[in-house]
Design a protein around this motif. Structure first.
Motif, PDB file in Angstrom:
ATOM      1  N   SER A   1       1.301 -13.603 -11.813  1.00 31.37           N
ATOM      2  CA  SER A   1       1.069 -14.496 -10.681  1.00 31.37           C
ATOM      3  C   SER A   1       2.003 -15.702 -10.730  1.00 31.37           C
ATOM      4  O   SER A   1       2.229 -16.376  -9.726  1.00 31.37           O
ATOM      5  CB  SER A   1      -0.401 -14.950 -10.654  1.00 31.37           C
ATOM      6  OG  SER A   1      -0.655 -15.680 -11.824  1.00 31.37           O
TER       7      SER A   1
ATOM      8  N   MET B   1       2.119  -7.181  -3.505  1.00 32.97           N
ATOM      9  CA  MET B   1       1.679  -6.919  -4.876  1.00 32.97           C
ATOM     10  C   MET B   1       0.307  -6.244  -4.808  1.00 32.97           C
ATOM     11  O   MET B   1      -0.611  -6.752  -4.179  1.00 32.97           O
ATOM     12  CB  MET B   1       1.577  -8.233  -5.650  1.00 32.97           C
ATOM     13  CG  MET B   1       1.219  -8.038  -7.113  1.00 32.97           C
ATOM     14  SD  MET B   1       1.484  -9.582  -8.013  1.00 32.97           S
ATOM     15  CE  MET B   1       0.129  -9.547  -9.140  1.00 32.97           C
TER      16      MET B   1
ATOM     17  N   LEU C   1      -2.090  -9.779 -15.038  1.00 32.78           N
ATOM     18  CA  LEU C   1      -2.094 -10.303 -13.669  1.00 32.78           C
ATOM     19  C   LEU C   1      -1.829 -11.811 -13.664  1.00 32.78           C
ATOM     20  O   LEU C   1      -1.109 -12.330 -12.807  1.00 32.78           O
ATOM     21  CB  LEU C   1      -3.428 -10.002 -12.976  1.00 32.78           C
ATOM     22  CG  LEU C   1      -3.576  -8.578 -12.419  1.00 32.78           C
ATOM     23  CD1 LEU C   1      -4.996  -8.357 -11.907  1.00 32.78           C
ATOM     24  CD2 LEU C   1      -2.577  -8.319 -11.294  1.00 32.78           C
ATOM     25  N   ALA C   2      -2.401 -12.526 -14.659  1.00 34.54           N
ATOM     26  CA  ALA C   2      -2.203 -13.979 -14.751  1.00 34.54           C
ATOM     27  C   ALA C   2      -0.729 -14.296 -14.975  1.00 34.54           C
ATOM     28  O   ALA C   2      -0.156 -15.195 -14.344  1.00 34.54           O
ATOM     29  CB  ALA C   2      -3.054 -14.539 -15.888  1.00 34.54           C
TER      30      ALA C   2
END
Lengths: 311, 366
Positions: A276, A285, A272-273
């Motif tokens: 992003s 998303m 996820l990081a």
């Protein structure tokens, strides 16, 4: 472990040129909702009709309450309620009359007030005195369930109880099934709606071409299948896919969305990081948990169309 | 017994509410009685027209026509002497016409005095029409009387008509049991065959198979309903016949027994036919194919004796024959001995058909 209500071993039903049921085994325990899930033609209805004493098996055994249904179904008839797949009410009887009549056929005498009380339980009070031919599809199904319940059965067969119903009527029936389960009755639910099985069933047997290809609680089936949580990058397109793969994250393109499957939940945060920081334009998303649909896709390669399994 | 009564009540409600069954059980036989009653009783004019072309100018022709009118069987209507008779018959689609030739009076007297040759009048007509036969009969009878008159003789041998039943009976009284027998068959068998088609199409049989109601109980409730409905139909139909046409028929215990046994027999037969029926439409076709020939061959509308010998043999194999005969024995002839024989045949057939229906019909899927 609670009492075993249904025991099926090596059950087969063959027709010339077709194996409708092809050597299936499963057990159902008292008080559970057991769902036979599969597309049309999977063999669900044939299986339940054998258990209801309506068809003779070609081979294997099917026992309900310890009784071989192909020989002695009459002994357990009073303990079983049935809503057939193609249930139609009697056109010229009102729900009150139909329920009262049906009670007599299970050696029960109920008053008009009791009949109306039962109809109230299936949310049919307001239509209790309307002739059957004037009922809507959902109301007919509710009447069918009331008729199946009127003998106070310990075991209830509901064959495709929500097929053809609108979403509201379907949810009403789901509520009803939950209430029936809450009363401690055993429910056999056949359906081709994945969500229905997922929401209602304690145990699911997935049928495909006459065989059971997976069996267990829905969550366990999902976990066992290796199906994963998916991160959906809505509208990321080809540009997004290239950017994601450049960052070392495996992904696939589904129409205009980019799908990233997360095999280990512990990696979720890291992925996820990385995502992003994407520069590609996104409409949306979100994450999507694996469902029975994913299980089904992996097991038999079947597709879904508007929530219905396709053969 | 509770289950039979519950099924009977539910079925009766549906039957009466559909309107269709009620029509064929109660209204249709009344319509038939009103229709045939009007035809076969003397409430209307029974005199038929006899179009006649009289070319004779003497008194014999006029006297002959006067005698024909006095029979009350025919009413002479005149065809102009100037037209071509055969063309007139064709143009006016006449089924019968009488022709008296020119100089007929003179020829009659000449023949009587010297030649003794036949001096005929002519009856033209279509032999396939019943009116032609009637006209021939009446004209021959009047001609016979004319011969006696001319010869100065009088008839010695005559016919004294006497009814074999009570003298007040009319043809319609004999006809009524046939209508009732036919109603028993159509109501029970036609309806039951359609019911089987509907129950199979709409999966009611499968639904019933999940209950504790047996096939025999289901069949028994239908028989009971048809017996009740048909007894009511018998009473209503007979009441209409008596009130409108003054019929003299008796509803007695034996007649009621025939209705009950007939209902059992034809309900069972309908259920047996239902084995091959897949839907209500094919049910109607199968019932018609069996029912209509039986209706006409079993003496519902005319006496069996009027049919050819081989058809009378066929009739003996049809259950409706015994129902019609038995009802006539009970309601008209008061011949209880013969009624019992017919009842015995019907009861034996009913027992066989009931057993077969309860055993052979399957509610389950293969």
């Amino acid at each position: 472990m609670s009492e075993t209500v249904i025991e099926v071993h090596g059950l087969t039903k063959h027709y010339p040129g077709a194996k409708a049921v092809d050597g299936i085994d499963f057990d159902v325990h008292a008080g559970e909702v057991f769902s036979l899930l599969g597309p049309n033609g999977a063999g669900k209805t044939t299986t339940v009709e054998i258990l209801e004493g309506l068809r003779s098996p070609t081979g294997g055994t099917a026992r309900v309450f310890g009784v071989d249904v192909s020989k002695d179904y009459g002994k357990i008839r009073r303990r079983v309620g049935v809503l057939p797949q193609e249930f139609e009410p009697f056109d010229r009887l009102t729900p009150t009359e139909a329920v009262t009549y049906w009670a007599n056929l299970f050696d029960r005498r109920i008053s008009k007030a009791d009949a109306k009380k039962l109809l109230g339980q299936v949310s049919l009070s307001e239509r209790a005195d309307v002739q059957g031919l004037k009922l809507s599809g959902g109301e007919k199904r509710k009447l069918g369930i009331a008729m199946a319940l009127v003998g106070e059965p310990e075991l209830l067969f509901l064959d495709e109880p929500t097929t053809g119903l609108d979403p509201k009527a379907r949810r009403d029936v789901w509520g009803l099934i939950r209430r029936i389960e809450g009363e401690g009755r055993t429910v056999i639910l056949t359906t081709h709606y994945l969500e229905e099985a997922e929401v209602l069933a304690d145990n699911v047997a997935i049928m495909h071409k006459g065989k059971i290809v997976a069996e267990g609680p829905p969550a366990e089936l999902v976990a066992r299948s290796g199906a994963r949580t998916t991160i959906v990058l809505g509208g990321a397109g080809k540009e997004g896919l290239e950017e994601v793969t450049r960052r070392g994250i495996p992904a696939v393109l589904d129409h205009d969305d980019v799908l990233v499957r997360v095999s280990d939940p512990r990696e979720m945060k890291t992925i996820l990081a990385k995502l992003s920081a994407l520069e590609a334009p996104l409409k949306d998303m979100y994450t999507r948990r694996a469902t029975l649909e994913d299980v089904f896709l992996r097991l038999v390669g079947a597709k879904m169309d508007e929530g219905v399994l396709q053969a | 017994m509770n289950k039979v009564l519950a099924d009977l009540t539910a079925f009766a409600k549906q039957y009466m509410r559909s309107g269709f069954g009620a029509f064929f059980t109660f209204i249709f036989p009344i319509l038939l009685i009103l229709l045939f009653g009007a035809i076969f009783t003397n409430t209307g004019s029974s005199t038929m027209d006899l179009p006649t072309q009289n070319l004779d100018t003497g008194p014999m022709g006029a006297e002959f026509l006067k005698a024909l009118n006095e029979t009350k069987v025919v009413r002479v209507t005149m065809i102009p002497a100037t037209v071509d008779l055969q063309r007139y018959i064709q143009d006016n689609s006449l089924s019968v016409a009488l022709y008296i030739p020119a100089n007929w009076t003179r020829d009659v007297f000449v023949s009587n005095a010297s030649t003794h040759a036949w001096v005929n009048v002519t009856v033209y007509g279509d032999p396939s029409k019943s009116t032609y036969g009637m006209a021939i009969g009446v004209v021959q009878a009047v001609a016979q009387q004319a011969n006696f008159f001319i010869a100065g003789a009088r008839p010695i041998v005559g016919v004294d008509p006497a009814s074999i039943a009570s003298p007040q009976y009319q043809y319609i009284d004999y006809f009524l049991p046939g209508i009732i027998g036919m109603t028993v068959m159509t109501t029970a068998m036609f309806s039951m065959t359609s019911v089987c088609g509907e129950y199979r199409t709409r999966k009611y049989f499968k639904l019933l198979a999940t209950t504790t109601l047996s096939k025999a109980q289901w069949l028994a409730s239908k028989m009971l309903w048809y017996a009740i409905a048909l007894i009511a139909s018998l009473i209503v139909t007979t009441a209409v016949g008596v009130m409108v046409f003054g019929m003299h028929v008796t509803i007695n215990a034996m007649a009621l027994v025939f209705i009950v046994v007939g209902a059992i027999l034809f309900t069972s037969l309908g259920m047996l036919l239902g084995i091959v029926v897949k839907d209500p439409e094919s049910g109607a076709a199968v019932a018609n194919a069996i029912g209509f020939p039986m209706m006409f061959l079993s003496g519902s509308f005319w006496p069996l004796e009027s049919m050819p010998g081989y058809l009378q043999t066929v009739a003996k194999a049809l259950p409706l024959t015994y129902l019609n005969s038995g009802l006539r024995d009970a309601m008209v002839y008061q011949n209880m001995g013969s009624a019992l024989v017919n009842l015995g045949v019907l009861a034996a057939l009913a027992a066989v058909l009931f057993t077969l229906a309860a055993k052979l019909v399957s509610w389950k899927e293969r």
